[in-house]
Design an enzyme around this catalytic site. Structure first.
Site, short mmCIF file in Angstrom:
data_model
loop_
_atom_site.label_atom_id
_atom_site.label_comp_id
_atom_site.label_asym_id
_atom_site.label_seq_id
_atom_site.Cartn_x
_atom_site.Cartn_y
_atom_site.Cartn_z
CG HIS A 84 56.86 26.07 26.11
ND1 HIS A 84 56.16 24.91 26.32
CD2 HIS A 84 58.06 25.68 25.62
CE1 HIS A 84 56.88 23.87 25.98
NE2 HIS A 84 58.05 24.32 25.54
CG ASP A 220 52.72 24.53 26.78
OD1 ASP A 220 52.74 25.43 25.93
OD2 ASP A 220 53.73 24.20 27.42
CB SER A 643 58.65 21.96 23.47
OG SER A 643 59.17 21.73 24.75
#
Length: 708
Positions: A84, A220, A643
């Site tokens: 992402h 991810d 992230s």
């Protein structure tokens, strides 16, 4: 005497951070934190965590793009980050013919890696405490705005040596609500190329349904490579550039982990408000989160309906939708968690104890006697205005795209050189229109302007609303139809032709420009009304933080996150979300097979991937239990911006990449709840399995320093 002593004891109990709480500046790690890290299983040399003169672990952890983290994993410039985090770059490189979002991408050689235009990777060079060069020079008589202007002027002087260097990012950043300042310097690399992107069925498996939830089965991750010039220095993109050799490269562990093992993240958490007052929390919940949830919910539903019906629209809006929905769901979960954990009441109790502490000493009364009243007044008197401002920003700045295009054109210099004008058109206009659907934006405009009219008093309506009432009898659909029919901003070719010939008088008469200018005027009005309150809030928060630290002289405080490099430590650990339910600390590929739903955009998995998972030939990437672990939990303290952060074991070897928090603890930006708050990470072994066995790229695995 007993009462005063009891109050001090209670204050100390309340403010001693839980053992594993905190997003620590690596240079500020104290003896207590280091001892706790070692108690939990950290054996890596402490002096190799952060060193500005020799290679250290801090050199391997990067800022990826504008809001994520990443880690250097090979001496050929490979960067691992989340899928992402790379999503925007992958989306820009995708097309109907080459749908890298849906099908993934793999470069089998350096030559076939794809330039991610505009993407940067920044390596931390240094962090220097410059507090003593700033605060003693600020006269105490200045108001808050004057104080900030004076600090900005001094900061500019401290950054002079870096002026004009496009490959250096230097900033003076406040910490502890403006009670401390660091000069932070980064090396910025501007030649970054896509190496591996897994299919969306892996990298985004579970979509919005699984976002912030556990158990998770999302791979991810994405892989990029940083390039430098022949001297290993940052450079603009060039075919002559070579893979960058980082100062420090992280070893990659195949050993896995067990419950109770040490876990450490280093990354760039974006923003926390752990020291926010009760009044600030209430305003966040009611005046920021609730309007944001409502407006984004309307916009996203329009986008989603269109994305599921058209691959062209899906590719164009995939990144925009993901970014919007992430914070939409975060706002929803945060409000639920803050209520469930009774956070406001806890803060109110703290403020009562602080008031007692202040009033028990005359010097403290003189120094801090007004801090609580300042905060209470500033927040409570602006709750409604803050709510209207959020509706305004979410509707006109973050919602209706054609307004942003018009605002961009206002910055176009028709008198500039031909090269300057062409660069502006290429960088600011053409790229934006590549991912634009005017028919979709027309629907968003009508719905959001109608919602704004219903939720916000007329005195805060841009003047264009009077036109809508007069000419269109308040029918927002008719207004939207008229605007998009007559504006030159709805079509790139028309706009480019318009820019060649139109003078400023014609430009400002374009319907989209009329809307944008009307919105801009109301934006100034709202801002001017909020500025006095912002000034009080800044002053109050700075003094509030100072009071907290003075109240607890034996406590080591960590500063709120502000997108600077931070370390958090903890352990691999599951949790109990509610009565009679226990979540194990890892998930496996069996969960992918159980969740897979054909033709579902969030849970569909290509047959060839399902076949590979069903074969269960996981090779060296399997856990000792023989299963392929996908994701795992730890109690590390993280937030947005983390992230892509590497998760390390006690030897500072890579275990995985952090990519999410858990739903039950989305209040984490305001309060850390150790029994509930968890970091969700993708297991590095699953990443390597996907790269090797699914993406057929063993040459990438061979670049890594694997530790068995």
């Amino acid at each position: 005497m007993k009462k005063t002593f009891l109050s001090i004891v209670l204050l100390f109990v309340v403010f001693v951070a839980f053992a594993d709480e905190g997003m620590w500046i690596l240079k500020e790690l104290n003896k207590q934190s280091i001892a706790r890290m070692q108690e939990l299983g950290f054996v890596f040399p402490i002096d190799q965590l952060y060193d500005e003169n020799n290679p250290s672990l801090k050199d391997a952890v990067v800022i990826f793009g504008g809001g994520c983290s990443g880690v250097a994993v090979s001496d050929q410039g490979l960067i691992f980050t989340n899928h992402h985090c790379g999503y925007d770059a992958i989306q820009k490189l995708s097309s109907i013919e080459q749908d890298y979002l849906k099908n993934g991408f793999m470069a089998d050689s350096y030559e076939n890696e794809l330039q991610a235009d505009g993407l940067t990777v920044s390596f931390l060079q240094s962090m220097q405490d410059v507090t003593d060069e700033i605060l003693p020079k600020i006269p105490s008589v200045l108001n808050e705005v004057q104080r900030e202007l004076a600090i900005d002027s001094i900061s500019d002087l401290l950054l002079t040596e870096y002026d004009g260097n496009p490959f250096i990012d230097a900033q003076v950043i406040p910490f502890y609500a403006g009670n401390k300042y660091y000069r932070v310097v980064y090396d910025v690399f501007r030649d970054v190329r896509l190496v591996i992107a897994p299919p969306q069925s892996i990298g985004k498996f579970g979509g919005e349904t699984d976002n912030w939830m556990w158990p998770r089965h999302t791979g991810d991750f994405s892989v990029f490579r940083v390039y430098a010039d022949k001297d290993n220095k940052p450079a603009e993109y060039s075919k002559d550039n070579v893979p960058y050799k980082p100062k420090y490269v992280v070893p990659v562990s195949l050993k896995g982990m067990a419950e109770g093992d040490y876990a450490m993240t280093i990354g760039y958490p974006g923003r926390t408000q752990r020291y926010l007052s009760s009044w600030g929390i209430k305003q966040m919940m009611e005046s920021e989160n609730k309007p944001r949830i409502e407006v984004r919910g309307v916009k996203q539903q329009i986008w989603w309906d269109a994305m599921t019906k058209s691959d062209v629209t899906r590719i164009k809006y995939a990144s925009k939708y993901a970014g919007s929905s992430n914070y939409w769901k975060n706002a929803k979960g945060m409000n639920v968690a803050l209520v469930k954990m009774n956070v406001v009441s806890e803060k109110e109790s703290l403020e009562s104890r602080m008031e007692e502490w202040i009033n028990s000493d005359q010097q403290r009364k003189e120094k801090y006697g007004d801090v609580l009243s300042i905060l209470k007044e500033a927040y409570t008197e602006t709750n409604d205005l803050a709510k209207y401002t959020t509706y305004f920003l979410e509707t006109f700045h973050n919602g209706i795209e054609i307004i942003r295009f018009a605002n961009t054109i206002l910055q176009f210099d028709a008198n500039g050189s031909q090269q300057e004008k062409q660069e502006f058109i290429s960088d600011r206009i053409i790229n934006a229109y590549k991912n634009y659907n005017p028919d979709l934006d027309k629907k968003v405009l009508a719905e959001l302007m109608k919602l704004y009219a219903e939720r916000v008093p007329e005195q805060y309506h841009p003047d264009i609303y009077k036109t809508i009432q007069k000419k269109f009898k308040g029918n927002y659909d008719k207004y939207a139809d008229w605007l998009f029919k007559h504006s030159k901003f709805t079509n790139l070719d028309d706009l480019l032709e318009f820019l060649k010939t139109a003078d400023i008088k014609k430009l400002i008469k374009d319907p989209a420009m009329e809307l944008a200018l009307s919105v801009k005027d109301m934006g100034y009005e709202l801002s001017s009304q909020m500025i006095p309150a912002y000034e009080k809030i800044m002053q109050g928060e700075r003094k509030f933080m100072s009071a907290l630290m003075e109240m607890n002289p034996d406590k080591e405080f960590y500063p709120d996150a502000n997108f600077t490099q931070r370390l958090s430590y903890g352990t691999i650990k599951g949790y109990q979300p509610r009565d009679a339910v226990w979540y194990h600390y890892f998930s496996t590929t069996q969960g992918v097979l159980e969740k897979e739903i054909p033709d579902d955009p969030e849970f569909e998995v290509q047959p060839f991937i399902l076949d590979i998972l069903k074969m269960a030939d996981f090779d060296r990437y399997a856990d000792k239990d023989g299963k392929m672990h996908v994701c795992f939990l730890s109690d590390n303290d993280i937030t947005g911006g983390n992230s892509g952060s590497p998760v390390f074991n006690g030897n500072a070897e890579l275990l995985g990449l952090a990519f999410d928090g858990n739903w039950e603890a989305l209040s984490g930006d305001v309060i850390f709840e150790p029994e509930m708050q968890r970091t969700i990470s993708v297991d590095i072994r699953y990443i390597l399995f996907v790269i090797d066995k699914i993406m057929k790229a063993p040459h990438i695995v061979n670049e890594l320093n694997l530790v068995q």
